[in-house]
Scaffold this active site. Structure first.
Site, PDB file in Angstrom:
ATOM      1  CE1 TYR A   1      -5.839   2.500   3.686  1.00  0.00           C
ATOM      2  CE2 TYR A   1      -7.603   3.824   2.755  1.00  0.00           C
ATOM      3  CZ  TYR A   1      -7.005   3.222   3.837  1.00  0.00           C
ATOM      4  OH  TYR A   1      -7.576   3.327   5.081  1.00  0.00           O
ATOM      5  CG  ASP A  52     -10.017  -3.438  12.568  1.00  0.00           C
ATOM      6  OD1 ASP A  52      -9.734  -4.445  11.895  1.00  0.00           O
ATOM      7  OD2 ASP A  52     -10.064  -2.291  12.082  1.00  0.00           O
ATOM      8  CE  LYS A  73      -3.581  -2.245   2.801  1.00  0.00           C
ATOM      9  NZ  LYS A  73      -4.260  -2.258   4.115  1.00  0.00           N
TER      10      LYS A  73
END
Length: 200
Positions: A132, A169, A72
């Site tokens: 990104y 997450d 990335k």
């Protein structure tokens, strides 16, 4: 454009020259010659995407399995964020260590995160936009995550901020749990992948 390597091998910070005038500003966020000089190969582009985040939003720690891996190149086109790179490559001399950099719409820095490294950030302002450039398309079967609040990592999240985190997450394993489960990329496999990219 200036370049510096972070303390984690495979991660670089790129700072473009910003040209202001009465109309606004102009800059080149990605310059292939500077990127190749630092990394050793051009950035393949498989997908480009943006996230818009409220203040305190934490995204990550995300990483892709190697192979296939996903690199990335991250910039912040609006607002500001604290970007963190974590070495999750088993066998790396910096395994379990991290480095960080603030990305914002004033310095216009970008950070490159090579395949096999973990990535996370916290938005430091409302409406923060992270852009990104990804070397491969999104492949949910090849991606995993680490708990961004793993106490063993002790990432440098600002004090006094109530983080906003996805369920994915929040429920992610710690680095130690992911290693025990065999979910982490091997440093040797990542080095082989980097070498193959430099040969193409």
């Amino acid at each position: 454009m200036t370049v510096r390597e972070l303390a984690i091998g495979g991660a670089h910070v790129f700072t473009p020259v910003v040209h202001p005038d009465e109309r606004g500003t102009f800059r080149a966020d990605y310059v292939e010659s500077a990127f190749v000089a630092a990394v050793g190969h051009p950035l393949r582009l498989g997908q480009y995407h943006n996230s818009v985040s409220r203040y305190g939003t934490v995204r990550g720690i995300h990483y892709a399995h190697v192979p296939p891996g996903q690199a990335k190149y991250v910039t912040c086109t609006r607002g500001s964020l604290l970007d963190v790179v974590v070495d999750v490559r088993v066998g790396s001399p910096t395994f379990g260590q991290w480095d960080s950099v603030v990305l914002d719409d004033r310095t216009c820095r970008g950070v490159y995160i090579a395949e096999g490294l973990g990535h996370a950030f916290m938005a430091l302002e409302d409406h923060t936009v992270a852009a990104y450039l990804c070397s491969t398309e999104y492949n949910p079967g090849a991606e995993s995550e680490i708990d961004p609040f793993d106490p063993a990592l002790a990432l440098p999240w600002p004090d006094g901020v109530q983080p906003l985190v996805s369920g994915r997450d929040r429920e992610a394993p710690t680095l130690a749990e992911a290693r025990q489960a065999g979910l982490l990329p091997a440093h040797d496999a990542c080095l082989e992948h980097y070498a193959a990219l430099r040969r193409t």
